[in-house]
Design an enzyme around this catalytic site. Structure first.
Site, PDB file in Angstrom:
ATOM      1  N   LYS A  20     -14.427   7.900  -3.747  1.00  0.00           N
ATOM      2  CA  LYS A  20     -15.781   8.272  -2.323  1.00  0.00           C
ATOM      3  C   LYS A  20     -16.763   9.782  -3.431  1.00  0.00           C
ATOM      4  O   LYS A  20     -18.543   9.875  -3.268  1.00  0.00           O
ATOM      5  CB  LYS A  20     -16.020   8.417  -1.037  1.00  0.00           C
ATOM      6  N   LYS A  76      -8.867  13.969   4.972  1.00  0.00           N
ATOM      7  CA  LYS A  76      -7.350  13.067   4.664  1.00  0.00           C
ATOM      8  C   LYS A  76      -6.507  12.592   5.984  1.00  0.00           C
ATOM      9  O   LYS A  76      -6.199  14.424   6.209  1.00  0.00           O
ATOM     10  CB  LYS A  76      -7.150  12.868   3.536  1.00  0.00           C
ATOM     11  N   ARG A  77      -5.759  11.551   5.592  1.00  0.00           N
ATOM     12  CA  ARG A  77      -4.423  11.694   6.665  1.00  0.00           C
ATOM     13  C   ARG A  77      -3.384  13.405   6.493  1.00  0.00           C
ATOM     14  O   ARG A  77      -3.087  13.755   5.443  1.00  0.00           O
ATOM     15  CB  ARG A  77      -3.632  10.323   7.617  1.00  0.00           C
ATOM     16  N   HIS A 129       0.881  -1.329   0.443  1.00  0.00           N
ATOM     17  CA  HIS A 129       0.033  -0.055  -0.157  1.00  0.00           C
ATOM     18  C   HIS A 129       0.897   1.257   0.273  1.00  0.00           C
ATOM     19  O   HIS A 129      -0.390   2.310   0.342  1.00  0.00           O
ATOM     20  CB  HIS A 129      -0.923   0.062   1.195  1.00  0.00           C
ATOM     21  N   LYS A 167       0.387  14.140   1.032  1.00  0.00           N
ATOM     22  CA  LYS A 167      -0.950  14.958   0.791  1.00  0.00           C
ATOM     23  C   LYS A 167      -1.033  16.474   0.572  1.00  0.00           C
ATOM     24  O   LYS A 167      -1.706  16.653  -0.530  1.00  0.00           O
ATOM     25  CB  LYS A 167      -1.448  14.161   1.719  1.00  0.00           C
TER      26      LYS A 167
END
Ligand code: 26W
Length: 804
Positions: free
Chosen positions: A656, A544-545, A354, A550
């Site tokens: 999503k 998100k985290r 992952h 990110k």
């Protein structure tokens, strides 16, 4: 007006009342909302148990192959709405509770979020469990029943504070303790030779006991089991010590066992690096493998048929010890020869990777591994010898051999868990096309050369039941009106919406649904944090985290640049925007925590500025979790998926949002690429460096300082943050964070800023053309059906597990 009850809800009501009386122990008058919640679950659970028994019996009669999903994380969230919806009982429950003046939507919120996971990997495991049941595949999830799951995040003066989450404080009506499924898990001690066989004599033994939670598939097609392990001392209290007055000492063994299941490690992408984490990994891998072998032998009488009847999927390297544990049990207990055990192990196990972040690749100091698991150390050496001989035979050079080895010899010697999982598996998969390609080219390049058919791709998916039907009932109802109900059975049926994308009336209704969801979210946030939001503004969301790759920082810096422009030209015709952020930072991740503080500092300043007014609002929503995502995502207009290209393995939030009709602003990273291919290049806003560009830039002279100084807007934003404009109480708070951007900028924030700002301008222009925006939103919903986790699970089932 009371709705006349008709059959189903009457029967349900009678069962709820019986549960309230005889199992909760309250009458209607005395019952509090949490009593009603428990009674509602218990009443529904009876149906689930019947289906559960029937599912198990069917698998047994068919002698079917079983799938076992081993994961240290299951981020399942609340279960009541999911179970009701999958059983088609939502209306009946609403009406049954309504007869007592209760609102199901409120009762549901009394269920604590089961947050036994950090983020994407744990939530994926939960979506997979739901899809496995929905596709009628016999499957078990195995994990740890953490007493304290993910920490609760409080924001104090803008800073993240971590508090323990006590989700089990008032019991858990969904779980069943299975005292008969208990296993002994050993640690330490020594390995001895006895009559030609090897025996491990552990110094310490802990008992693993099973707690089972039913997982209900769509339309109740199947109910599978999520089996989570709890730890007990073999000898919970030493009475002699206790009676002699050593009360703490007498309980020491129980405390040690308890520590194994006490907390979920809240670090994603940085190895915990602690003995306790390794102990957790072995504890749950061993209990799970013992349970799998016991069941197999019970049904089939021997172990040699294991690969035909059992498929074990390792969710990242956290359960890698399963490889060595299965080998140990086959060799030491079942007396198989090494080669035969090795064939069985590789025939049974598969591994999913992952992340490519080097700091997230688990490895354990060899002395620690050897001390805790001496027999497994021998087995790892034996596996390694076999693999390296094979590589040597095939002509691999020293550098390649060093990369393939299960032992990292650079500096302090370490056991590499990814290499162990790779060689012990018949399949190694990535989670999006780009990620899988990069696995072959980077971290696993040499292993891929040695085993060129092993790596394969299985692009992630999300369950449309939770993330569309349940989270967004308004949109679901509208889609049903437009194209019928086929998409409920197979999300790829959403494609039929594509032909209607130009239908202006449908577009307006999609817009009305979105607005209603935004009103709901605005109400919720007003209650939660006291902020007022304009539901007609563009809701621009990054949840998100918090992680540097990110790039929440890119979004925040652009927000500051936008703020500057609005202040300079308040007279311009601005598109009102609400910037919504949420996410947790690993407690030890300094920069991530600072980014949370920065978001809050910017929010405080911007939201209080009268010149800006309603044109820009910035919100950091505390304690991001599954339930909050279910509220925010249906209300989003814009989905921020802006990771540095090559660094986000897949992303699943991106899917999503698209299911809920948000447009994506994103880089060519992870599954964004495949989303673009399916929703159409013109219906997504793509910007920035590609993974190749990033690699090239990192390789040859990237000078972020020059780039920043060369862009007036960027320079102004960075300097204002660095100089304390947003932190007057501590003007140097962000100096080092901004200096990091100037000096190295590993995540290419500066390099992508201009492209990102331009993409945000494009978003603004598109937003103004309401009809075009609605068309694009419909194309997103129509194109994203492929990202159902049903499709993903079908691919695993056919290509990896050999079921279906
Ligand atoms: C050793 C500590 C540790 C813990 C967790 C390292 C790494 C992890 C996970 C692999 C982090 C994770 O959740 N990865 C995410 O997995 C999702 C499901 O495949 C992907 O969609 C995300 O892109 C990926 O970051």
């Amino acid at each position: 007006m009371t709705i006349p009850a008709s059959g189903k809800e009457d029967e349900l009501d009678a069962r709820i009342l019986a549960a309230l009386h005889y199992r909760v122990g309250k009458n209607e008058r005395a019952a509090k909302p949490h009593d009603w919640y428990n009674a509602a679950v218990l009443a529904l659970r009876d149906d689930i148990i019947d289906l559960w028994f029937a599912s198990t019996a069917r698998t047994h009669e068919a002698g079917a192959k079983r799938v076992y999903y081993l994961s240290l994380e299951f981020l399942i969230g609340r279960l009541l709405r999911d179970a009701l919806s999958n059983l088609g009982c939502t209306r009946a429950m609403e009406q049954a509770l309504g007869q007592h003046g209760l609102d199901l939507a409120r009762i549901e919120t009394l269920e604590p979020d089961a947050a036994l996971g950090n983020g994407g990997l744990g939530r994926l495991a939960a979506c997979f469990m739901e899809s496995l049941a929905s596709l009628d595949i016999p499957a078990y999830g195995y994990g740890i029943r953490y007493i304290n799951g993910m920490f609760r995040q409080r924001i104090d003066d803008g800073w993240q504070v971590e508090l323990p989450e006590t989700w089990l404080a008032h019991g858990n009506p969904w779980e069943f303790e299975r005292r008969e499924s208990a296993y002994c898990v050993g640690f330490g001690g020594e390995v001895v030779s006895e009559e030609g066989a090897v025996r491990w004599l552990p110094a310490e033994k802990i008992e693993a006991t099973a707690f089972d939670t039913p997982v209900v598939g769509w339309r109740g097609r199947r109910v599978n089991t999520l089996r989570l392990w709890h730890a007990n001392a073999m000898d919970p209290i030493r009475l002699d010590a206790f009676n002699a007055g050593d009360h703490a000492g007498a309980l020491a063994a129980q405390v040690r066992a308890d520590s194994l299941v006490r907390v979920l490690y809240p670090a994603d992408s940085t190895p915990a690096g602690q003995e306790l984490r390794l102990r957790q990994e072995y504890f749950f891998s061993s209990a799970s493998i013992q349970d799998i072998l016991r069941r197999h032998v019970q049904y089939h009488g021997e172990v040699r048929s294991l690969p035909e009847k059992v498929a074990i999927q390792l969710n990242d390297t956290h359960p890698s010890l399963a490889v060595a544990e299965l080998m140990r049990l086959l060799i030491d207990d079942h007396r198989l020869a090494f080669d035969e055990a090795w064939d069985i192990t590789r025939g049974t196990i598969a591994y999913t990777n992952h992340t490519l972040l080097p700091e997230a690749l688990e490895s354990w100091p060899l002395p620690l591994f050897e001390r805790l698991l001496p027999r497994h150390m021998q087995i790892v050496y034996a596996i390694n010898a076999q693999v390296l001989r094979e590589a040597r035979r095939k002509g691999f050079d020293d550098a390649a051999i060093a990369a393939i080895s299960l032992i990292d010899e650079h500096g302090e010697r370490r056991v590499r868990m990814a290499n162990l999982a790779f060689v012990g598996a018949h399949s190694v998969n990535g989670v999006a096309a780009l990620h899988t390609q990069l696995m072959k080219e980077t971290v696993f390049a040499d292993l891929h050369k040695l085993y060129p058919t092993r790596i394969n791709n299985k692009t992630n998916g999300v369950t449309p039941r939770r993330w569309l039907h349940q989270a967004n009932p308004r949109l679901t109802a509208l889609i049903r009106e437009a194209i019928g109900s086929d998409f409920l059975e197979d999300a790829e049926g959403l494609a039929a919406l594509g032909a209607l994308a130009g239908d202006a009336a449908l577009g307006e209704r999609v817009d009305e649904v979105k607005r209603a969801n935004k009103v709901d979210l605005a109400n919720h946030l007003r209650e939660l944090i006291g902020i007022r939001l304009d539901p007609d503004a563009l809701f621009d969301v990054q949840i998100k985290r918090i992680h540097e790759y990110k790039r929440q920082l890119l979004n925040l810096i652009e927000t500051v640049a936008l703020y500057d422009q609005i202040r300079s030209h308040p007279e311009r015709d601005w598109v009102p925007r609400v910037k919504i952020f949420a996410g947790k930072a690993a407690p030890s991740y300094h920069n991530a925590k600072l980014i949370i503080k920065l978001a809050n500092d910017i929010a405080r300043r911007v939201n209080a500025d009268p010149i800006v007014g309603e044109v820009l609002k910035v919100v950091f929503v505390p304690n991001y979790n599954v339930s909050l995502a279910e509220r925010i995502i249906p209300a989003a207009d814009l989905s921020e998926q802006i990771s540095t290209a090559g660094m986000e393995a897949s992303g699943t939030g991106n899917m999503k949002f698209a299911f809920n009709g948000a447009l994506t602003i994103g880089t060519l990273d992870g599954a964004n690429i495949e989303i673009m291919e399916r929703v159409g290049r013109e219906n997504i806003v793509i910007f920035g460096l590609t993974a190749e560009d990033v690699a090239a830039k990192r390789a040859g002279g990237y000078d972020p300082r020059a780039l920043i100084e060369g862009n007036r807007e960027l320079a102004q934003a960075v300097h204002s943050i660095a100089s304390g404009v947003f932190s007057p109480d501590d003007p140097t708070r962000y100096a080092a964070l901004m200096e990091g951007l100037m000096q190295s900028d590993w995540f290419m924030v500066a390099a992508d800023f201009e492209a990102y700002a331009a993409a945000q301008n494009e978003v603004k222009a598109r937003w103004r053309d309401r009809a075009a925006w609605r068309r694009a939103a419909i194309h997103n919903i129509a194109g994203v059906g492929w990202f159902s986790s049903d499709r993903t699970i079908r691919e695993y089932a056919k290509a990896i597990w050999g079921v279906l």
